[in-house]
Enzyme design. Structure first.
Site, PDB file in Angstrom:
ATOM      1  N   HIS A 129       0.852  -1.187   0.000  1.00 31.02           N
ATOM      2  CA  HIS A 129       0.000   0.000   0.000  1.00 31.02           C
ATOM      3  C   HIS A 129       0.886   1.235   0.000  1.00 31.02           C
ATOM      4  CE1 HIS A 129      -4.023  -1.621   0.113  1.00 31.02           C
ATOM      5  NE2 HIS A 129      -3.689  -2.461   1.080  1.00 31.02           N
ATOM      6  N   ASP A 159      -0.013   6.610  -3.859  1.00 28.41           N
ATOM      7  CA  ASP A 159      -1.178   6.233  -4.659  1.00 28.41           C
ATOM      8  C   ASP A 159      -1.545   7.284  -5.694  1.00 28.41           C
ATOM      9  OD1 ASP A 159      -1.425   3.880  -3.289  1.00 28.41           O
ATOM     10  OD2 ASP A 159      -3.212   4.438  -2.174  1.00 28.41           O
TER      11      ASP A 159
END
Length: 363
Positions: A129, A159
């Protein structure tokens, strides 16, 4: 009365394989500026149609384990300019939708792939992540105070900055190359590499001796008294960034320390901790709004630290229409702004599969 703006990317058709987070953000950026972005969902998947990341899309529902639906998707790609996907390496290949298949079907296709670690390398098959990608990039090491572990910075850096926005840039770049006569190609967008790229200036500072490779030891990371956030009397916060001498001088004037010789050596790092304590004490003498009355809209490099509910209500945001509301959801407006080809008004996601019949001319 003018016609509705179509956007700078009007006329482009992009197929978006449904995913979460940075993939939809890339699709949103392309759709915001006029591209027809067709999002491919699984039949029956529950989707929040008010999700801002899904705005301005066309939605089709296909069961890619069904050979007929798989063939329909390949036919759709034949008439598309680009495809974006954010699956782990090998997933698209196992579906029968890898680059070899789709570029054979459409040699001019721009095939955008976004993963955390990239398509190759020892980390490639591993899960991760944002915090992991930013950690490997070197940037997480720079975020936070010196006496605590590095601070997770939401999921903005890996991200969205290093992933979704980087892929959107890659797609537009490759699409431009195709329009100039180049071939279709595959884009390998790795979020950790994108995060590292965002840190190019800091990497340069390190190499040039302008940055100490530890937290809260540099002029941009909270060590300097003139570049930090401070608490006010009401428990709210303000941010100052008076780096340049003329802005620093104005800040000193506004804070009542213009004639204090302790603040003259601005770049003396040895004095930063003590001067930070003194400025912190000054900011605690007034509320945030009182400091705004004194410092806002000037050259002291000052801004109030707004909450997510406050930011859309700020006068500057309202003056620039920086936030919009779609189906009751307040969200940032499309950006950046174009003078000749402004972005069309965004619209809410129509719902999973709402456009399947019209896209495939089903009766």
């Amino acid at each position: 009365m003018g016609s509705e703006p179509k956007g700078a990317l009007a006329g482009l058709r992009i197929v978006e394989m449904a995913g979460i987070g940075p993939g939809p953000f890339c699709g949103m950026m392309l759709a915001d500026h006029g591209a027809e972005v067709i999002r491919v969902e699984r039949p029956g998947a529950v989707i929040e149609h008010r999700d801002p990341l899904l705005r301005s899309r066309v939605s089709v529902a296909l069961d890619l384990k069904d050979p007929a639906d798989l063939a329909r998707l390949i036919d759709l790609v034949k008439g598309a300019d680009g495809l974006i996907e954010g699956y782990r390496p090998g997933v698209m290949e196992r579906l029968g939708l890898g680059p070899d298949v789709l570029l054979a079907a459409n040699p001019k296709l721009v095939y955008g792939r976004m993963t955390g670690w990239g398509q190759t390398g020892p980390y490639a098959p591993a899960a991760g992540h944002d915090i992991n990608y930013v950690a490997l990039s070197g940037l997480l090491h720079t975020i936070g105070r010196a006496d605590v572990p590095p601070v997770p910075a939401g999921n903005y850096v890996g991200d969205f900055g290093g992933g979704g926005m980087m892929l959107a840039f890659g797609m537009v770049t490759a699409l431009l190359a195709v329009q100039r006569g180049g071939p279709g190609q595959v884009i390998d967008c790795a979020m950790w590499e994108g995060a590292a790229l965002l840190g190019t200036m800091i990497y340069g500072f390190v190499q040039n001796g302008r940055w100490v490779d530890k937290r809260e030891a540099n002029f941009l990371d909270g060590a300097a008294h003139f570049y930090d956030s401070y608490e006010c009397a009401d428990g709210r916060y303000v941010a100052i960034g008076a780096i340049e001498p003329q802005f620093y001088a104005l800040l000193r004037e506004k804070l009542g320390i213009a004639d204090d010789p302790d603040f003259d050596p601005q770049d003396d790092e040895a004095g930063w901790p003590r001067l930070s304590e003194r400025i912190a004490a000054i900011f605690k003498t007034k509320t945030r709004d009182e400091w705004c009355d004194l410092l806002e809209y000037g050259d002291a490099c000052f801004a109030p630290i707004l909450s997510l509910s406050e930011a859309p209500q700020h006068p500057h945001a309202k003056a620039r229409d920086a936030f919009i509301e779609i189906d009751g959801v307040v969200q940032p407006a499309p950006g950046p702004r174009f003078s000749a080809t402004p972005a069309p008004a965004p619209r809410a996601y129509p719902g999973n599969g709402a456009d399947t019949k019209s896209v495939f001319n089903d009766k």
